[in-house]
Write a protein that holds these residues in place. Structure first.
Motif, PDB file in Angstrom:
ATOM      1  N   ASP A  79       0.837  -1.204   0.000  1.00 27.32           N
ATOM      2  CA  ASP A  79       0.000   0.000   0.000  1.00 27.32           C
ATOM      3  C   ASP A  79       0.870   1.252   0.000  1.00 27.32           C
ATOM      4  O   ASP A  79       0.652   2.174  -0.796  1.00 27.32           O
ATOM      5  CB  ASP A  79      -0.899   0.050   1.241  1.00 27.32           C
ATOM      6  CG  ASP A  79      -1.984  -1.000   1.251  1.00 27.32           C
ATOM      7  OD1 ASP A  79      -1.951  -1.915   0.411  1.00 27.32           O
ATOM      8  OD2 ASP A  79      -2.869  -0.910   2.123  1.00 27.32           O
ATOM      9  N   ASP A 103      -6.142   6.095 -10.929  1.00 28.01           N
ATOM     10  CA  ASP A 103      -6.688   4.875 -11.531  1.00 28.01           C
ATOM     11  C   ASP A 103      -5.649   3.765 -11.600  1.00 28.01           C
ATOM     12  O   ASP A 103      -5.946   2.597 -11.335  1.00 28.01           O
ATOM     13  CB  ASP A 103      -7.236   5.152 -12.932  1.00 28.01           C
ATOM     14  CG  ASP A 103      -8.541   5.929 -12.912  1.00 28.01           C
ATOM     15  OD1 ASP A 103      -9.176   6.015 -11.839  1.00 28.01           O
ATOM     16  OD2 ASP A 103      -8.926   6.454 -13.976  1.00 28.01           O
ATOM     17  N   LEU A 106      -5.132   2.352  -8.172  1.00 27.48           N
ATOM     18  CA  LEU A 106      -6.256   1.480  -7.809  1.00 27.48           C
ATOM     19  C   LEU A 106      -6.161   0.130  -8.501  1.00 27.48           C
ATOM     20  O   LEU A 106      -6.475  -0.908  -7.912  1.00 27.48           O
ATOM     21  CB  LEU A 106      -7.585   2.158  -8.133  1.00 27.48           C
ATOM     22  CG  LEU A 106      -7.920   3.355  -7.255  1.00 27.48           C
ATOM     23  CD1 LEU A 106      -9.191   4.033  -7.741  1.00 27.48           C
ATOM     24  CD2 LEU A 106      -8.045   2.946  -5.803  1.00 27.48           C
ATOM     25  N   GLY A 107      -5.715   0.121  -9.751  1.00 25.96           N
ATOM     26  CA  GLY A 107      -5.537  -1.133 -10.466  1.00 25.96           C
ATOM     27  C   GLY A 107      -4.519  -2.028  -9.772  1.00 25.96           C
ATOM     28  O   GLY A 107      -4.744  -3.238  -9.613  1.00 25.96           O
ATOM     29  N   LYS A 110      -6.067  -3.283  -6.393  1.00 22.48           N
ATOM     30  CA  LYS A 110      -7.101  -4.315  -6.543  1.00 22.48           C
ATOM     31  C   LYS A 110      -6.502  -5.693  -6.779  1.00 22.48           C
ATOM     32  O   LYS A 110      -7.093  -6.696  -6.386  1.00 22.48           O
ATOM     33  CB  LYS A 110      -8.056  -3.946  -7.676  1.00 22.48           C
ATOM     34  CG  LYS A 110      -8.982  -2.808  -7.306  1.00 22.48           C
ATOM     35  CD  LYS A 110      -9.839  -2.367  -8.477  1.00 22.48           C
ATOM     36  CE  LYS A 110     -10.688  -1.167  -8.091  1.00 22.48           C
ATOM     37  NZ  LYS A 110     -11.406  -0.587  -9.223  1.00 22.48           N
ATOM     38  N   THR A 111      -5.339  -5.751  -7.414  1.00 21.98           N
ATOM     39  CA  THR A 111      -4.730  -7.056  -7.690  1.00 21.98           C
ATOM     40  C   THR A 111      -3.716  -7.476  -6.632  1.00 21.98           C
ATOM     41  O   THR A 111      -3.467  -8.669  -6.487  1.00 21.98           O
ATOM     42  CB  THR A 111      -4.043  -7.074  -9.067  1.00 21.98           C
ATOM     43  OG1 THR A 111      -3.037  -6.069  -9.108  1.00 21.98           O
ATOM     44  CG2 THR A 111      -5.042  -6.850 -10.184  1.00 21.98           C
ATOM     45  N   CYS A 113      -3.405  -6.009  -3.143  1.00 19.32           N
ATOM     46  CA  CYS A 113      -3.646  -5.649  -1.746  1.00 19.32           C
ATOM     47  C   CYS A 113      -4.920  -6.321  -1.220  1.00 19.32           C
ATOM     48  O   CYS A 113      -5.657  -6.948  -1.974  1.00 19.32           O
ATOM     49  CB  CYS A 113      -3.777  -4.136  -1.616  1.00 19.32           C
ATOM     50  SG  CYS A 113      -2.328  -3.237  -2.194  1.00 19.32           S
ATOM     51  N   ASP A 115      -8.783  -6.380   0.557  1.00 23.35           N
ATOM     52  CA  ASP A 115     -10.032  -5.796   0.067  1.00 23.35           C
ATOM     53  C   ASP A 115     -10.271  -4.358   0.514  1.00 23.35           C
ATOM     54  O   ASP A 115     -10.986  -3.613  -0.145  1.00 23.35           O
ATOM     55  CB  ASP A 115     -11.229  -6.662   0.496  1.00 23.35           C
ATOM     56  CG  ASP A 115     -11.237  -8.007  -0.202  1.00 23.35           C
ATOM     57  OD1 ASP A 115     -10.565  -8.146  -1.243  1.00 23.35           O
ATOM     58  OD2 ASP A 115     -11.917  -8.928   0.289  1.00 23.35           O
ATOM     59  N   SER A 117      -7.911  -2.018   0.948  1.00 24.93           N
ATOM     60  CA  SER A 117      -6.894  -1.093   0.443  1.00 24.93           C
ATOM     61  C   SER A 117      -7.365  -0.170  -0.677  1.00 24.93           C
ATOM     62  O   SER A 117      -7.047   1.025  -0.645  1.00 24.93           O
ATOM     63  CB  SER A 117      -5.648  -1.859  -0.006  1.00 24.93           C
ATOM     64  OG  SER A 117      -5.018  -2.424   1.108  1.00 24.93           O
ATOM     65  N   PRO A 118      -8.080  -0.670  -1.696  1.00 27.84           N
ATOM     66  CA  PRO A 118      -8.463   0.250  -2.774  1.00 27.84           C
ATOM     67  C   PRO A 118      -9.240   1.478  -2.287  1.00 27.84           C
ATOM     68  O   PRO A 118      -8.962   2.602  -2.736  1.00 27.84           O
ATOM     69  CB  PRO A 118      -9.294  -0.621  -3.718  1.00 27.84           C
ATOM     70  CG  PRO A 118      -8.729  -1.995  -3.521  1.00 27.84           C
ATOM     71  CD  PRO A 118      -8.427  -2.055  -2.038  1.00 27.84           C
ATOM     72  N   HIS A 122      -7.783   5.164  -2.668  1.00 27.98           N
ATOM     73  CA  HIS A 122      -8.557   6.126  -3.454  1.00 27.98           C
ATOM     74  C   HIS A 122      -8.815   7.402  -2.664  1.00 27.98           C
ATOM     75  O   HIS A 122      -8.618   8.514  -3.160  1.00 27.98           O
ATOM     76  CB  HIS A 122      -9.871   5.503  -3.927  1.00 27.98           C
ATOM     77  CG  HIS A 122     -10.632   6.393  -4.851  1.00 27.98           C
ATOM     78  ND1 HIS A 122     -11.630   7.229  -4.402  1.00 27.98           N
ATOM     79  CD2 HIS A 122     -10.528   6.601  -6.180  1.00 27.98           C
ATOM     80  CE1 HIS A 122     -12.120   7.908  -5.430  1.00 27.98           C
ATOM     81  NE2 HIS A 122     -11.465   7.556  -6.513  1.00 27.98           N
TER      82      HIS A 122
END
Length: 147
Positions: A79, A103, A106-107, A110-111, A113, A115, A117-118, A122
């Protein structure tokens, strides 16, 4: 090579330096000289890693200022380094629009980290972006002032 791939490779390098407690630029020099089993680092990955290393104090201060409850040192390593990359792009790389930096972060989140973290990433990057637009690093406003 796509910038998304370069960001991932930069993240790998920053993550490794962070985990080992190694100086970022010395690890980067090793990776450039001896890429090992991987392909050589893309030029943009090198630019990101150098930029983060050069501005890490300002980046971490900006993240600490806008993070509620989690200082940079307490964040997960992945993170933290995703945030550093995006914050460097927002604050110091005019070639990347802030929304693209967010963005892309975030991509990765999502892959790579957990659930939660995004949403955290953000929110924090949105605050960094708003602050950077209000008071750019060079002291010049992003929009001309009305006279």
């Amino acid at each position: 090579m796509a910038r998304s791939t370069a960001r991932k490779r930069a993240l790998n390098t920053l993550y490794e330096a962070d985990e080992k407690g190694q100086d970022i630029l010395s690890l980067l020099a090793e990776r450039i000289e001896q890429p090992g089993a991987q392909t050589p680092l893309p030029e943009y990955a090198i630019e990101i890693v150098r930029g983060v290393a050069e501005h890490i104090a300002a980046i971490d201060a900006m993240l600490d200022e806008h993070s509620t409850g989690w200082k940079v040192k307490r964040m997960g390593v992945v993170d933290r380094n995703i945030l550093r990359i995006a914050t460097w792009e927002i604050m110091f790389n005019d070639d990347v629009p802030n929304m693209v930096a967010i963005d892309e972060a975030l991509g990765l989140a999502k892959t790579l980290c957990d659930d939660d973290s995004p949403a955290f990433i953000h929110g924090l990057l949105s605050a960094v972006s708003a602050d950077a637009q209000a008071s750019p690093v060079d002291g010049q406003p992003t929009e001309p002032l009305a006279e």
